[in-house]
Design a protein around this motif. Structure first.
Motif, PDB file in Angstrom:
ATOM      1  N   GLY A 133       0.834  -1.203   0.000  1.00  0.00           N
ATOM      2  CA  GLY A 133       0.000   0.000   0.000  1.00  0.00           C
ATOM      3  C   GLY A 133       0.863   1.244   0.000  1.00  0.00           C
ATOM      4  N   PRO A 134       0.260   2.391  -0.346  1.00  0.00           N
ATOM      5  CA  PRO A 134       1.021   3.629  -0.481  1.00  0.00           C
ATOM      6  C   PRO A 134       1.715   4.035   0.814  1.00  0.00           C
ATOM      7  CG  PRO A 134      -1.241   3.921  -1.278  1.00  0.00           C
ATOM      8  CD  PRO A 134      -1.167   2.588  -0.631  1.00  0.00           C
ATOM      9  N   SER A 135       2.763   4.852   0.669  1.00  0.00           N
ATOM     10  CA  SER A 135       3.498   5.359   1.824  1.00  0.00           C
ATOM     11  C   SER A 135       2.558   6.154   2.741  1.00  0.00           C
ATOM     12  CB  SER A 135       4.627   6.265   1.327  1.00  0.00           C
ATOM     13  OG  SER A 135       5.370   6.717   2.424  1.00  0.00           O
ATOM     14  N   GLY A 136       2.711   5.942   4.042  1.00  0.00           N
ATOM     15  CA  GLY A 136       1.922   6.708   5.000  1.00  0.00           C
ATOM     16  C   GLY A 136       0.580   6.093   5.361  1.00  0.00           C
ATOM     17  N   GLY A 137       0.283   4.940   4.802  1.00  0.00           N
ATOM     18  CA  GLY A 137      -1.016   4.315   5.075  1.00  0.00           C
ATOM     19  C   GLY A 137      -1.141   3.779   6.490  1.00  0.00           C
ATOM     20  N   GLY A 138       0.001   3.361   7.067  1.00  0.00           N
ATOM     21  CA  GLY A 138      -0.026   2.824   8.424  1.00  0.00           C
ATOM     22  C   GLY A 138       0.438   1.375   8.518  1.00  0.00           C
ATOM     23  N   LYS A 139       1.195   0.888   7.522  1.00  0.00           N
ATOM     24  CA  LYS A 139       1.653  -0.506   7.517  1.00  0.00           C
ATOM     25  C   LYS A 139       2.569  -0.804   8.703  1.00  0.00           C
ATOM     26  CE  LYS A 139       3.374   0.060   3.360  1.00  0.00           C
ATOM     27  NZ  LYS A 139       2.801   1.383   3.097  1.00  0.00           N
ATOM     28  N   THR A 140       3.565   0.063   8.896  1.00  0.00           N
ATOM     29  CA  THR A 140       4.533  -0.207   9.959  1.00  0.00           C
ATOM     30  C   THR A 140       3.882  -0.038  11.331  1.00  0.00           C
ATOM     31  OG1 THR A 140       6.301   0.502   8.479  1.00  0.00           O
ATOM     32  CG2 THR A 140       6.843   0.347  10.824  1.00  0.00           C
ATOM     33  N   ALA A 141       2.975   0.929  11.437  1.00  0.00           N
ATOM     34  CA  ALA A 141       2.242   1.112  12.694  1.00  0.00           C
ATOM     35  C   ALA A 141       1.445  -0.158  13.015  1.00  0.00           C
ATOM     36  CB  ALA A 141       1.317   2.322  12.586  1.00  0.00           C
ATOM     37  N   PHE A 142       0.784  -0.724  12.023  1.00  0.00           N
ATOM     38  CA  PHE A 142       0.007  -1.952  12.235  1.00  0.00           C
ATOM     39  C   PHE A 142       0.922  -3.125  12.584  1.00  0.00           C
ATOM     40  CE2 PHE A 142      -1.969  -5.831  10.281  1.00  0.00           C
ATOM     41  CZ  PHE A 142      -2.912  -6.036  11.282  1.00  0.00           C
ATOM     42  N   THR A 143       2.062  -3.203  11.901  1.00  0.00           N
ATOM     43  CA  THR A 143       3.015  -4.281  12.166  1.00  0.00           C
ATOM     44  C   THR A 143       3.470  -4.247  13.626  1.00  0.00           C
ATOM     45  OG1 THR A 143       3.774  -4.183   9.883  1.00  0.00           O
ATOM     46  CG2 THR A 143       5.236  -5.277  11.452  1.00  0.00           C
ATOM     47  N   THR A 144       3.845  -3.057  14.087  1.00  0.00           N
ATOM     48  CA  THR A 144       4.340  -2.933  15.458  1.00  0.00           C
ATOM     49  C   THR A 144       3.227  -3.182  16.470  1.00  0.00           C
ATOM     50  OG1 THR A 144       5.778  -1.238  14.585  1.00  0.00           O
ATOM     51  CG2 THR A 144       5.750  -1.492  16.969  1.00  0.00           C
ATOM     52  N   LEU A 145       2.037  -2.691  16.177  1.00  0.00           N
ATOM     53  CA  LEU A 145       0.902  -2.943  17.081  1.00  0.00           C
ATOM     54  C   LEU A 145       0.651  -4.447  17.201  1.00  0.00           C
ATOM     55  CD1 LEU A 145      -1.469  -1.834  18.781  1.00  0.00           C
ATOM     56  CD2 LEU A 145      -2.856  -1.885  16.690  1.00  0.00           C
ATOM     57  N   THR A 146       0.741  -5.157  16.103  1.00  0.00           N
ATOM     58  CA  THR A 146       0.488  -6.599  16.126  1.00  0.00           C
ATOM     59  C   THR A 146       1.606  -7.331  16.859  1.00  0.00           C
ATOM     60  OG1 THR A 146      -0.665  -6.403  14.024  1.00  0.00           O
ATOM     61  CG2 THR A 146       0.008  -8.611  14.675  1.00  0.00           C
ATOM     62  N   GLU A 147       2.841  -6.869  16.688  1.00  0.00           N
ATOM     63  CA  GLU A 147       3.964  -7.557  17.309  1.00  0.00           C
ATOM     64  C   GLU A 147       4.048  -7.273  18.806  1.00  0.00           C
ATOM     65  OE1 GLU A 147       7.856  -6.128  16.310  1.00  0.00           O
ATOM     66  OE2 GLU A 147       8.807  -8.069  16.702  1.00  0.00           O
ATOM     67  N   ARG A 148       3.842  -5.993  19.170  1.00  0.00           N
ATOM     68  CA  ARG A 148       4.125  -5.606  20.556  1.00  0.00           C
ATOM     69  C   ARG A 148       2.928  -5.085  21.317  1.00  0.00           C
ATOM     70  NH1 ARG A 148       8.801  -1.677  19.164  1.00  0.00           N
ATOM     71  NH2 ARG A 148       9.849  -2.958  17.592  1.00  0.00           N
ATOM     72  N   GLY A 149       1.832  -4.832  20.643  1.00  0.00           N
ATOM     73  CA  GLY A 149       0.666  -4.307  21.328  1.00  0.00           C
ATOM     74  C   GLY A 149       0.755  -2.826  21.638  1.00  0.00           C
ATOM     75  N   THR A 150       1.781  -2.157  21.105  1.00  0.00           N
ATOM     76  CA  THR A 150       1.896  -0.725  21.344  1.00  0.00           C
ATOM     77  C   THR A 150       1.982   0.011  20.014  1.00  0.00           C
ATOM     78  OG1 THR A 150       4.298  -0.914  21.431  1.00  0.00           O
ATOM     79  CG2 THR A 150       3.120  -0.999  23.526  1.00  0.00           C
ATOM     80  N   VAL A 151       1.626   1.306  20.035  1.00  0.00           N
ATOM     81  CA  VAL A 151       1.697   2.118  18.824  1.00  0.00           C
ATOM     82  C   VAL A 151       3.005   2.888  18.827  1.00  0.00           C
ATOM     83  CG1 VAL A 151       0.584   3.885  17.462  1.00  0.00           C
ATOM     84  CG2 VAL A 151      -0.788   2.366  18.870  1.00  0.00           C
ATOM     85  N   PRO A 152       3.827   2.695  17.806  1.00  0.00           N
ATOM     86  CA  PRO A 152       5.140   3.327  17.771  1.00  0.00           C
ATOM     87  C   PRO A 152       5.064   4.688  17.092  1.00  0.00           C
ATOM     88  CG  PRO A 152       4.872   1.963  15.865  1.00  0.00           C
ATOM     89  CD  PRO A 152       3.556   1.928  16.592  1.00  0.00           C
ATOM     90  N   THR A 153       6.148   5.456  17.191  1.00  0.00           N
ATOM     91  CA  THR A 153       6.357   6.576  16.286  1.00  0.00           C
ATOM     92  C   THR A 153       7.074   5.978  15.090  1.00  0.00           C
ATOM     93  OG1 THR A 153       6.715   7.889  18.229  1.00  0.00           O
ATOM     94  CG2 THR A 153       7.314   8.891  16.141  1.00  0.00           C
TER      95      THR A 153
END
Ligand code: GTP
Ligand code: MG
Length: 255
Positions: free
Chosen positions: A17-37
């Motif tokens: 998906g396009p840059s800025g959609g929230g892929k890495t945010a979702f990845t980190t939330l799924t891995e650690r349960g927290t929302v990263p910067t």
């Protein structure tokens, strides 16, 4: 990163998906349960995760929690790829040779879809993702066809008041993909005419979905073994985590 992912043999969900959609945010939330910067990704990221409670893998509906087979079935890999237009080779090469990929999650900013530039970028990228799945299907040599790969369109940032509802994201993307499809076909015809004085380019292979001039619908992808679902969500809510239960549930249905 691909070696690490395939070495475990775990089912993999590919994030595009396009840059800025929230892929890495979702990845980190799924891995650690927290929302990263997060920052725009420049390299792919492969993480191992457990399907969070109360979601249950479809393959384990009849098993009970605590059963080692149940616990094993909750494990999966997320392969997060950079969305910037110049860094999509990571996503493209995985799409061409999907290996353990069990499903594709196309993460898109549902507020950006309301603007022409955001809509067109998303539509072009999604068109190319679906076309590569279609080519994989039509090029398959077995009569059974290759393993089906479903697509989830994760309409993110539903916390923003400018975000379009999932149903509008769907119709807007379908309409914009119709245009991409027509423009690509016209470009091919023009190139073909210029190159070889009217020789046929393999236009049919480059046409996404069914033939004909009608408008594109995601349902056309069923013919190539790809079900497309659209589910809204938001990875974050201010500094806190938001609600992506619908996406985890979709992962569970394909796990
Ligand atoms: P690339 O790596 O460039 O492809 O982007 P990406 O898809 O990985 O996006 P990323 O996860 O880095 O998120 C981009 C920005 O959107 C970050 O500032 C996130 O905090 C923000 N963001 C992600 N999810 C949400 C959401 O649900 N709501 C809001 N308001 N912002 C979000
Ligand atoms: Mg990223």
């Amino acid at each position: 990163y691909r070696k690490a992912a395939s070495a475990t043999g775990l089912p993999t969900f590919l994030l595009v998906g396009p840059s800025g959609g929230g892929k890495t945010a979702f990845t980190t939330l799924t891995e650690r349960g927290t929302v990263p910067t997060t920052h725009p990704s420049t390299t792919p990221l492969s993480i191992e995760a457990l399907l969070p409670d109360p979601h249950v893998p479809a393959s384990s509906h009849y098993r009970s929690p605590g059963d080692p087979a149940f616990e094993r079935s909750r494990r999966f890999i997320i392969l997060d790829t950079p969305g910037h237009g110049k860094l999509r080779n990571y996503a493209t090469s995985t799409l061409a040779d999907p290996g353990n990929v069990r499903g594709i999650i196309f993460v898109v900013d549902a507020a950006a879809i309301d603007e022409e530039a955001g809509l067109n970028e998303a539509a072009e990228y999604l068109h190319d993702v679906l076309l590569s799945l279609q080519k994989r299907y039509t090029n398959a040599t077995t009569s059974k066809g290759p393993k089906e790969i479903p697509v989830l369109i994760a309409a993110n940032k539903m916390d923003l008041f400018t975000a379009l509802p999932a149903s509008s994201v769907k119709t807007k993307l379908e309409k914009a993909i119709s245009e991409v499809r027509n423009n690509r076909a016209k470009a091919l015809r023009d190139a073909g005419a210029a190159l070889s004085g009217g020789d046929e380019v393999d236009e049919e292979k480059e046409w996404l979905g069914e033939g004909g001039e009608g408008s594109f619908e995601f349902d056309e992808m069923r013919e190539i073994g790809t079900a497309v679902d659209i589910v809204g969500g938001n990875v974050c809510q201010g500094k806190n985590s938001g609600d992506v239960a619908g996406w985890w549930s979709w992962i569970g249905e394909h796990l």
